[in-house]
Design an enzyme around this catalytic site. Structure first.
Site, short mmCIF file in Angstrom:
data_model
loop_
_atom_site.label_atom_id
_atom_site.label_comp_id
_atom_site.label_asym_id
_atom_site.label_seq_id
_atom_site.Cartn_x
_atom_site.Cartn_y
_atom_site.Cartn_z
CB CYS A 118 9.13 -7.75 -8.53
SG CYS A 118 7.50 -7.70 -7.76
CG HIS A 262 10.95 -4.04 -8.26
ND1 HIS A 262 9.94 -3.84 -9.16
CD2 HIS A 262 10.37 -4.57 -7.15
CE1 HIS A 262 8.79 -4.24 -8.62
NE2 HIS A 262 9.03 -4.69 -7.40
CG ASN A 292 5.59 -3.34 -7.09
OD1 ASN A 292 5.88 -3.74 -8.21
ND2 ASN A 292 5.94 -3.96 -5.98
N1 ACO Z 1 -3.28 2.75 5.11
C1 ACO Z 1 -3.28 3.05 6.41
N2 ACO Z 1 -2.69 2.28 7.35
C2 ACO Z 1 -2.08 1.17 6.93
C3 ACO Z 1 -2.05 0.78 5.57
C4 ACO Z 1 -2.69 1.63 4.65
N3 ACO Z 1 -2.69 1.36 3.32
N4 ACO Z 1 -1.37 -0.37 5.48
C5 ACO Z 1 -0.99 -0.71 6.72
N5 ACO Z 1 -1.42 0.20 7.59
C6 ACO Z 1 -1.24 0.23 9.03
C7 ACO Z 1 -1.05 -1.13 9.62
O1 ACO Z 1 -2.28 -1.74 9.87
C8 ACO Z 1 -0.31 -0.79 10.91
O2 ACO Z 1 -1.26 -0.41 11.86
P1 ACO Z 1 -1.09 -0.87 13.37
O3 ACO Z 1 0.19 -0.27 13.84
O4 ACO Z 1 -2.30 -0.30 14.02
O5 ACO Z 1 -1.06 -2.36 13.33
C9 ACO Z 1 0.50 0.44 10.53
O6 ACO Z 1 -0.06 0.95 9.31
C10 ACO Z 1 1.96 0.19 10.34
O7 ACO Z 1 2.13 -0.98 9.59
P2 ACO Z 1 3.55 -1.49 9.24
O8 ACO Z 1 3.43 -2.79 8.51
O9 ACO Z 1 4.45 -1.43 10.42
O10 ACO Z 1 4.03 -0.35 8.22
P3 ACO Z 1 5.43 -0.16 7.60
O11 ACO Z 1 5.94 1.15 8.00
O12 ACO Z 1 6.31 -1.36 7.78
O13 ACO Z 1 5.06 -0.11 6.06
C11 ACO Z 1 5.02 -1.42 4.08
C12 ACO Z 1 4.38 -1.16 5.42
C13 ACO Z 1 4.91 -0.15 3.24
C14 ACO Z 1 4.29 -2.53 3.36
C15 ACO Z 1 6.48 -1.78 4.33
O14 ACO Z 1 6.60 -2.85 5.21
C16 ACO Z 1 7.21 -2.10 3.08
O15 ACO Z 1 7.56 -1.22 2.33
N6 ACO Z 1 7.47 -3.38 2.82
C17 ACO Z 1 8.08 -3.77 1.60
C18 ACO Z 1 7.07 -4.46 0.84
C19 ACO Z 1 6.87 -3.95 -0.56
O16 ACO Z 1 7.23 -2.88 -0.97
N7 ACO Z 1 6.22 -4.80 -1.27
C20 ACO Z 1 5.90 -4.50 -2.58
C21 ACO Z 1 5.62 -5.73 -3.27
S1 ACO Z 1 6.90 -6.80 -3.17
C22 ACO Z 1 7.98 -6.50 -4.28
O17 ACO Z 1 7.75 -5.81 -5.24
C23 ACO Z 1 9.20 -7.08 -4.02
#
Ligand code: ACO
Length: 335
Positions: A118, A262, A292
Site C-alpha cells: 500500500c 492511504h 482500500n
Molecule cells: N463483519 C462482522 N463482524 C466482523 C467482521 C465483519 N466484516 N470482521 C470481523 N468481525 C468481528 C470479529 O470476528 C470480532 O468478533 P468477536 O469479538 O466475536 O471475535 C469482532 O468483529 C471484532 O473484531 P476486531 O478485530 O476486534 O475488530 P476491530 O474493531 O479491531 O476492527 C479492523 C477490525 C477493521 C480490521 C481493524 O482492526 C482495523 O482497522 N485494522 C487495520 C487494518 C486495515 O485497515 N487493514 C487494511 C489493509 S492494510 C493496509 O492497507 C495497510
C-alpha cells in the site's frame, strides 16, 4: 552530475475503476457481515470489483491515458513507466508496467513494477522524481493499480470487506519552477512481515502439486492480516511521517493545506488526526466509495481532489502510504 534546478511536478492525473460497484449489503450475502458493521468499523460503504476482461493493466492503461491527456505530454516523451502493484497481471513476469508501456505505445519508455504494497505509489513517486532530478528523463508515468479481489479470501469476513480494485496514474514532468514533489520519507519495518501477508505461493513457499493435493485449507494463498497490529502500526507511522515531512519542509501544521493518506480505514485516519493535532478536515478521505485499493488509493484520491477543484497552485500537500512489508512513507508536494 545532478542538475538541482530540475523538479518533478504532477502534470496530469487519471483514475479507472471496474464497472461493478459492490455495496456493503451486497457483501452481506457473501459472508456473515452487515452494512452497519463495515461502516462503523471501517467507514467503507462500497467498493468496485473487477469483472470479466478487467485486469490490473487494463485499468492502469485507462487511468494512464487520462493522465497523459491532461498532462498534454507527447507519449513518446515519456521515458519510464513505474507501476506500483501487489497484484500484477502475471506473477513474476512480464511486469504490468511493460504491458502498460505496450498498451499506450510509449516507444521511448523503460518499464518496471514496484512492490511496496500500500506504500507503493508514494515510493514510486519518489523514484520518478529522482529520475527527473537526475536528468534521466523529462517525464515519468507513475501508476498505482490493483486487482485486490484476486488475492482476497472471499470467505474471510475479517479482510474481504476492506478491499477494492482500481487504478490511479500521475504523469510527473520536469519543471524548473519550485512546484512539484520536493522530497520524500520512505521507511520499512520488515520485522512486521507476518502482520499482513500472503504466506504461500512465493519462491519460499511454492504452490506444488503435492501441497495442493494434501491441503484442504487454501487460506494461506490469500491475504491474512493481524488487524490490530496493522491498525496500531498505521496510526503510529502516519503521525511519524507527517512530523518528519513537516520538519524537513520547515513548515508548521497550520501551513499545510492537505494530507492525502492511504485509504485503509477511517478510524486509522481519525486517530492519526487526533494524535497529530491536525484537524480531520485537512485529511482527504474517499475510502467510503472505493474501499482500500492499496497502491491505487493515493493517486485515485489526488484525481478526485483535482476533479473537485481542491488542488490549487502553491498548496502544500503531504501524501502518505503504509502497508505490508511493513512499509511506509510519504511525499511532500508543492502543487
Ligand atoms: N463483519 C462482522 N463482524 C466482523 C467482521 C465483519 N466484516 N470482521 C470481523 N468481525 C468481528 C470479529 O470476528 C470480532 O468478533 P468477536 O469479538 O466475536 O471475535 C469482532 O468483529 C471484532 O473484531 P476486531 O478485530 O476486534 O475488530 P476491530 O474493531 O479491531 O476492527 C479492523 C477490525 C477493521 C480490521 C481493524 O482492526 C482495523 O482497522 N485494522 C487495520 C487494518 C486495515 O485497515 N487493514 C487494511 C489493509 S492494510 C493496509 O492497507 C495497510
Amino acid at each position: 552530475m545532478i542538475n538541482s534546478s530540475r523538479n518533478g511536478s504532477i502534470s496530469g492525473l487519471g483514475r479507472a475503476l471496474p464497472a461493478r460497484r459492490v455495496s456493503n449489503d451486497d457483501l452481506s450475502h457473501w459472508v456473515d457481515t452487515s452494512d452497519e458493521w463495515i461502516r462503523s468499523h471501517t467507514g467503507i460503504e462500497s467498493r468496485y470489483l473487477a469483472g470479466e476482461g478487467e485486469t490490473c493493466s487494463s485499468l492502469a492503461i485507462v487511468a494512464s491515458r487520462k493522465a497523459i491527456e491532461q498532462a498534454k505530454v507527447d507519449p513518446s516523451d515519456i521515458g519510464m513507466v513505474i507501476c506500483a502493484t501487489s497484484t500484477p497481471n502475471y506473477k513474476a513476469f512480464p511486469s504490468t508496467a511493460a504491458l502498460i508501456q505496450d498498451g499506450l505505445g510509449l516507444e521511448q519508455a523503460g518499464a518496471y513494477d514496484l512492490s511496496a504494497a500500500c506504500s507503493g505509489f508514494t515510493y514510486a513517486l519518489e523514484m520518478g522524481r529522482a529520475m527527473i532530478v537526475a536528468g534521466t528523463t523529462d517525464h515519468v508515468l507513475v501508476v498505482g493499480a490493483e486487482i485486490l479481489s484476486s488475492i482476497v479470501n472471499w470467505q474471510d469476513r475479517n479482510t474481504c470487506v476492506l478491499f477494492g480494485d482500481g487504478a490511479g496514474a500521475a504523469v510527473l514532468s520536469v519543471s524548473e519552477k519550485r512546484e512539484g514533489v520536493q522530497f520524500s520519507y520512505l521507511r520499512a519495518v520488515g520485522s512486521g512481515e507476518k502482520a499482513l501477508m500472503i504466506e504461500r505461493g512465493g519462491s519460499a513457499t511454492a504452490l506444488t502439486a503435492e501441497w495442493l493435493e494434501a491441503s484442504d485449507d487454501l487460506s494461506s494463498m490469500f491475504i491474512s492480516m493481524d488487524g490490530r497490529k496493522v491498525y496500531e502500526f498505521a496510526v503510529r507511522v502516519l503521525v511519524e511521517t507527517i512530523n518528519h515531512l513537516l520538519e524537513q519542509a520547515g513548515i508548521s501544521k497550520d501551513e499545510l493545506d492537505h494530507i492525502v493518506p492511504h485509504q485503509a480505514n477511517i478510524r486509522i485516519i481519525q486517530a492519526a488526526a487526533k494524535r497529530s493535532g491536525i484537524p480531520l478536515k485537512k485529511f482527504f478521505i474517499n475510502l467510503q466509495e472505493y474501499g482500500n485499493t492499496s497502491a491505487a488509493t493515493v493517486p485515485i484520491a489526488l484525481k478526485d481532489m483535482d476533479d473537485r477543484k481542491l488542488l490549487k497552485k502553491g498548496q502544500k500537500i503531504i501524501t502518505i502510504g503504509f502497508g505490508a512489508g511493513l512499509t511506509y512513507g510519504g511525499n511532500y508536494i508543492i502543487w
